[in-house]
Design a protein around this motif. Structure first.
Motif, PDB file in Angstrom:
ATOM      1  N   ALA A  85      -4.802  12.197  21.484  1.00 48.88           N
ATOM      2  CA  ALA A  85      -4.166  13.502  21.244  1.00 48.88           C
ATOM      3  C   ALA A  85      -4.638  14.075  19.922  1.00 48.88           C
ATOM      4  CB  ALA A  85      -2.649  13.342  21.243  1.00 48.88           C
ATOM      5  N   VAL A  86      -4.606  15.403  19.800  1.00 42.77           N
ATOM      6  CA  VAL A  86      -5.025  16.072  18.568  1.00 42.77           C
ATOM      7  C   VAL A  86      -3.872  16.882  18.003  1.00 42.77           C
ATOM      8  CG1 VAL A  86      -5.926  18.098  19.808  1.00 42.77           C
ATOM      9  CG2 VAL A  86      -6.783  17.551  17.513  1.00 42.77           C
ATOM     10  N   ARG A  87      -3.760  16.867  16.679  1.00 41.65           N
ATOM     11  CA  ARG A  87      -2.825  17.728  15.975  1.00 41.65           C
ATOM     12  C   ARG A  87      -3.622  18.569  14.975  1.00 41.65           C
ATOM     13  NH1 ARG A  87       2.472  16.031  16.729  1.00 41.65           N
ATOM     14  NH2 ARG A  87       2.799  13.810  17.140  1.00 41.65           N
ATOM     15  N   LEU A  88      -3.394  19.871  14.988  1.00 44.32           N
ATOM     16  CA  LEU A  88      -3.939  20.765  13.980  1.00 44.32           C
ATOM     17  C   LEU A  88      -2.809  21.259  13.098  1.00 44.32           C
ATOM     18  CD1 LEU A  88      -6.531  23.007  15.890  1.00 44.32           C
ATOM     19  CD2 LEU A  88      -6.933  20.896  14.631  1.00 44.32           C
ATOM     20  N   GLN A  89      -2.982  21.088  11.776  1.00 44.46           N
ATOM     21  CA  GLN A  89      -2.007  21.562  10.794  1.00 44.46           C
ATOM     22  C   GLN A  89      -0.597  21.063  11.084  1.00 44.46           C
ATOM     23  OE1 GLN A  89      -2.571  25.846  10.496  1.00 44.46           O
ATOM     24  NE2 GLN A  89      -4.408  25.587   9.259  1.00 44.46           N
ATOM     25  N   GLY A  90      -0.497  19.826  11.570  1.00 35.35           N
ATOM     26  CA  GLY A  90       0.793  19.183  11.761  1.00 35.35           C
ATOM     27  C   GLY A  90       1.534  19.564  13.014  1.00 35.35           C
ATOM     28  N   MET A  91       0.972  20.426  13.849  1.00 26.57           N
ATOM     29  CA  MET A  91       1.673  20.853  15.056  1.00 26.57           C
ATOM     30  C   MET A  91       1.454  19.875  16.205  1.00 26.57           C
ATOM     31  SD  MET A  91       1.587  24.967  15.232  1.00 26.57           S
ATOM     32  CE  MET A  91       2.280  25.945  13.912  1.00 26.57           C
ATOM     33  N   ASN A  92       2.269  20.012  17.244  1.00 26.26           N
ATOM     34  CA  ASN A  92       2.192  19.120  18.392  1.00 26.26           C
ATOM     35  C   ASN A  92       0.876  19.322  19.154  1.00 26.26           C
ATOM     36  OD1 ASN A  92       4.757  18.056  17.892  1.00 26.26           O
ATOM     37  ND2 ASN A  92       5.762  19.570  19.193  1.00 26.26           N
ATOM     38  N   PRO A  93       0.436  18.313  19.909  1.00 33.28           N
ATOM     39  CA  PRO A  93      -0.807  18.461  20.685  1.00 33.28           C
ATOM     40  C   PRO A  93      -0.790  19.649  21.635  1.00 33.28           C
ATOM     41  CG  PRO A  93      -0.155  16.151  20.591  1.00 33.28           C
ATOM     42  CD  PRO A  93       0.968  16.939  19.982  1.00 33.28           C
ATOM     43  N   LEU A 106      -7.520  21.885  31.964  1.00 35.17           N
ATOM     44  CA  LEU A 106      -6.327  21.383  32.638  1.00 35.17           C
ATOM     45  C   LEU A 106      -6.132  19.898  32.344  1.00 35.17           C
ATOM     46  CD1 LEU A 106      -6.660  23.060  36.162  1.00 35.17           C
ATOM     47  CD2 LEU A 106      -5.231  23.800  34.247  1.00 35.17           C
ATOM     48  N   GLY A 107      -4.993  19.384  32.785  1.00 36.90           N
ATOM     49  CA  GLY A 107      -4.774  17.944  32.720  1.00 36.90           C
ATOM     50  C   GLY A 107      -3.927  17.476  31.558  1.00 36.90           C
ATOM     51  N   ARG A 108      -3.047  18.322  31.035  1.00 41.02           N
ATOM     52  CA  ARG A 108      -2.140  17.848  29.982  1.00 41.02           C
ATOM     53  C   ARG A 108      -1.111  16.893  30.577  1.00 41.02           C
ATOM     54  NH1 ARG A 108      -2.409  20.327  25.021  1.00 41.02           N
ATOM     55  NH2 ARG A 108      -3.551  22.317  24.950  1.00 41.02           N
ATOM     56  N   LYS A 109      -0.848  15.824  29.861  1.00 41.06           N
ATOM     57  CA  LYS A 109       0.211  14.888  30.225  1.00 41.06           C
ATOM     58  C   LYS A 109       1.064  14.655  28.991  1.00 41.06           C
ATOM     59  CE  LYS A 109       1.100  10.483  32.531  1.00 41.06           C
ATOM     60  NZ  LYS A 109       0.494   9.283  33.149  1.00 41.06           N
ATOM     61  N   ASP A 110       2.354  14.963  29.114  1.00 38.59           N
ATOM     62  CA  ASP A 110       3.249  14.951  27.954  1.00 38.59           C
ATOM     63  C   ASP A 110       2.683  15.814  26.835  1.00 38.59           C
ATOM     64  OD1 ASP A 110       4.942  13.250  29.315  1.00 38.59           O
ATOM     65  OD2 ASP A 110       4.087  11.432  28.433  1.00 38.59           O
ATOM     66  N   ALA A 141      -2.101  28.572  21.767  1.00 38.21           N
ATOM     67  CA  ALA A 141      -2.981  28.625  20.596  1.00 38.21           C
ATOM     68  C   ALA A 141      -2.187  28.784  19.302  1.00 38.21           C
ATOM     69  CB  ALA A 141      -3.982  29.760  20.754  1.00 38.21           C
ATOM     70  N   MET A 142      -0.956  28.264  19.262  1.00 37.83           N
ATOM     71  CA  MET A 142      -0.140  28.363  18.052  1.00 37.83           C
ATOM     72  C   MET A 142      -0.770  27.615  16.888  1.00 37.83           C
ATOM     73  SD  MET A 142       3.644  27.852  19.746  1.00 37.83           S
ATOM     74  CE  MET A 142       4.350  27.344  18.194  1.00 37.83           C
ATOM     75  N   GLY A 143      -1.222  26.407  17.136  1.00 28.32           N
ATOM     76  CA  GLY A 143      -1.800  25.595  16.068  1.00 28.32           C
ATOM     77  C   GLY A 143      -3.267  25.874  15.837  1.00 28.32           C
TER      78      GLY A 143
END
Length: 636
Positions: A85-93, A106-110, A141-143
């Motif tokens: 998983a990746v976090r940019l600037q502390g935000m959720n994946p 596509l293909g996000r899980k949790d 695209a929030m993060g």
């Protein structure tokens, strides 16, 4: 330089201008598209963009996108049970939008898109925009945005072969063929990758990461029917099979198997009727299928099987126009998405969305050695599930000689996904139900970003980026309701949070050595629970050094130092979370190579210190590898 000259050069640029660099060629100006959705020279973007070119990808020795990004300042890669998983600037994946040639993945899980499934064989360039980008890209695209741009053929004939083998039963092989002329170009690539399961806790039978086998193939074609027009088409297919072992607190042990398939196709075209105008259009489709089977040993109470199938069709039309000191971008996006899943209450979900966006890159003032750009932009999205969303952004950039200052303020949003809306998961053996909520609102954010870039000489540069965000209506599982002895959980808009931080990077080239040093600091707060957001790294130092040696030898090493992370765990089962901190982590990778006349022989070690023996923050164990890359080229 005026905006007219800058934008005219971008409008006339062909996609091949950012293709694979050749050591014998003159340096190529880096062209990016993510910051403004138009081809723009890197130094002229209205917001800060980090670019990893093909040369940087090859020099890193990484095989996957997750490996490549893990030591970048301000980017946190986490190995989780559902992938990297990746976090940019502390935000959720789920707050980072992943694109491949402008197409959503596509293909996000949790909430996680597994970055380890993106091997680097077919990637030409990676563009990273940190901070709110919903004004151009809409939901998710929030993060920020991570945009993968795939390789395109150049004129001539070229063939390549890449092979790598290592411990953990890691084996990687890829081959590609390119051919074409000025009118048409084609590339086909294939790859095969595999690795064994690994486990950081030998005290239980479960594996930390599953064994995998992956195959993929892709084909791209570009046609130039005229000097002022281009058409490109692409298609790709990926299959990834997983096998591991899972266990529960009650002692049940299950063998797990999974398979994912990801197929994508797209066609796009652009036309420049005059030197000030560019019209482009794109149509793409994606199909993602995931199967999972869990077989409990010596029992069948916890046996399960599920299949999820996601479909996505996207379209876009965009107009770029130069009017005096203004570079205008206007566009319309359309999206139709659907899912069939065994775990959805209605078994199916669908949504449609249309977005209209506009941006003006206005050169408010220019002089001999600099310019001031003001960039207002906004987007309106209408979604069939939650209605309208408006996301404005205002950015500005000041360039004076070798100093660039950028500022931006904007809003972002993330639409609730199908599982959050329609999930119906029952576990009668444990006595709970998790249900979706069709009345969820989108998550919203307000963010500010600023950056400073210094390049006093060609051998030294430095950059710093500061950021802050407030997020509201975060979606989480709420307090359970107990009915007939069964706990019922449901998703709700119940959380809000703030994040703030700074990313710094310094690069120098004293003699034959290329040095890079980075530092990232992050502060977060869950406003509802009055505690830090869990799993974030408060302080992180990264560094890399590469040196050119005699006899065509090259050596490279990179290091990462992460301060302890805080997690909240109900260790004694009393329903109260307790703060648990991981130890500091130090990772070190090293690689050596010999390269001449299209032949490269390399060997290396990832995670030299074998860091990562923790359940909360696992890291892939030490990996030793060696390999060979061959490339031949004949110009026409």
């Amino acid at each position: 330089m005026t905006v007219l000259a800058i934008a005219t050069a971008a409008l006339a640029a062909a996609p091949s201008e950012t293709s694979e660099p050749d050591e014998a060629d003159e340096p190529v100006e880096v062209v990016v598209v993510t910051a403004s959705r138009s081809e723009t020279r890197l130094g002229d973007t209205p917001v800060a963009v980090e670019v990893l070119t093909r040369a940087a990808i090859e020099a890193s020795g990484s095989e996957t996108l997750a490996e490549l990004l893990e030591e970048r300042p301000g980017i946190q890669i986490e190995d989780t049970v559902v992938g990297s998983a990746v976090r940019l600037q502390g935000m959720n994946p789920e707050h980072t939008l992943i694109l491949v040639d402008g197409q959503r993945v596509l293909g996000r899980k949790d909430g996680v898109v597994d970055l380890s499934r993106f091997t680097l064989d077919a990637i030409e360039q990676i563009e990273i925009v940190k901070g709110p980008s919903s004004a151009l890209y809409g939901s998710d695209a929030m993060g920020g945005v991570i945009h993968i741009r795939t390789r395109r053929a150049r004129p001539g004939v070229s063939a390549g072969l890449h092979m790598r083998s290592g411990t953990l039963a890691r084996n990687d092989a890829a081959a590609d063929l390119e051919l074409g002329d000025e009118r048409s170009r084609h590339r086909i690539g294939v790859g095969w990758h595999s690795g064994s399961a690994w486990d950081l806790d030998p005290g239980d039978p479960a594996t930390t990461a599953s064994a995998f086998q992956q195959i993929q193939a892709e084909i791209t074609s570009t046609f130039r029917p005229a000097a002022d027009a281009s058409v490109d088409a692409s298609a790709s297919y990926l299959q990834r099979r997983l096998q591991g072992v899972d266990s529960t607190a009650t002692g049940a042990v299950s063998d797990t198997r999974g398979a994912i398939e990801d197929a994508r196709a797209a066609v796009g075209a652009w036309w420049t009727p005059d030197a000030r105008t560019k019209v482009s259009a794109r149509l793409s489709g994606s199909l993602y299928r995931a199967q999972h089977l869990s077989d409990q040993r010596r029992a069948d109470a916890n046996d399960s099987a599920s299949t999820d199938t996601e479909r996505l069709v996207e379209s876009s039309v965009q107009l770029d126009r130069i009017e005096g000191d203004h570079a205008l971008t206007l566009g319309v996006d359309g999206l139709a998405q659907g899912i069939d899943s065994d775990r959805l209450g209605s078994s199916k979900g669908s949504r449609r969305r249309i977005g209209v966006f506009a941006q003006d890159v206005w050169t408010a003032h220019s002089w001999e050695h600099g310019r001031l750009m003001v960039v207002p932009g906004a987007r309106f999205d209408g979604d069939s599930q939650f209605g309208p969303a408006v996301t404005p952004r205002l950015a500005g950039a000041l360039t004076a000689r070798r100093v660039t200052v950028r500022l931006s303020a904007g809003t972002g949003y993330r639409a609730p996904d199908f599982r959050e809306l329609y999930l119906l998961f029952e576990n009668p053996g444990v006595g709970y139900v998790v249900a979706g909520n069709p009345d969820l609102r989108p998550e919203m954010s307000a963010q500010v970003n600023g950056s400073l870039e210094l390049a006093p000489s060609e051998r030294f540069s430095a950059s710093a980026q500061v950021h802050g965000a407030r997020i509201r209506d975060l979606i989480a599982i709420g307090t359970p309701e107990i009915t007939g002895g069964t706990e019922r959980f449901a998703y709700e808009n119940i959380e809000s949070a703030v994040t703030a931080g700074v990313d710094v990077q310094v690069r120098g080239r004293p003699g034959p050595v290329d040095l890079t040093l980075g530092y990232a600091a992050l502060v977060t707060r869950d406003l509802g629970l009055d505690r830090p957001l869990e799993g974030r790294v408060p302080h992180r130092i990264t560094g890399a050094a590469a040196v050119e040696l005699p006899l065509a030898l090259r050596a490279r090493a990179q290091v990462g130092v992460a301060s302890p992370r805080t997690f909240f765990v109900d260790a004694d089962g009393d329903g109260t979370d307790e703060a648990v901190k991981t130890a500091s982590q130090v990772t070190l990778d090293a690689r050596a190579s010999w390269k001449r006349d299209g032949v490269e022989v390399f060997a290396g070690v990832d995670n030299v210190l074998d860091t990562g023996s923790t359940e909360l923050a696992p890291t892939t164990p030490r990996l030793l590898y060696a390999g060979l890359t061959l490339r031949t080229r004949r110009d026409r």
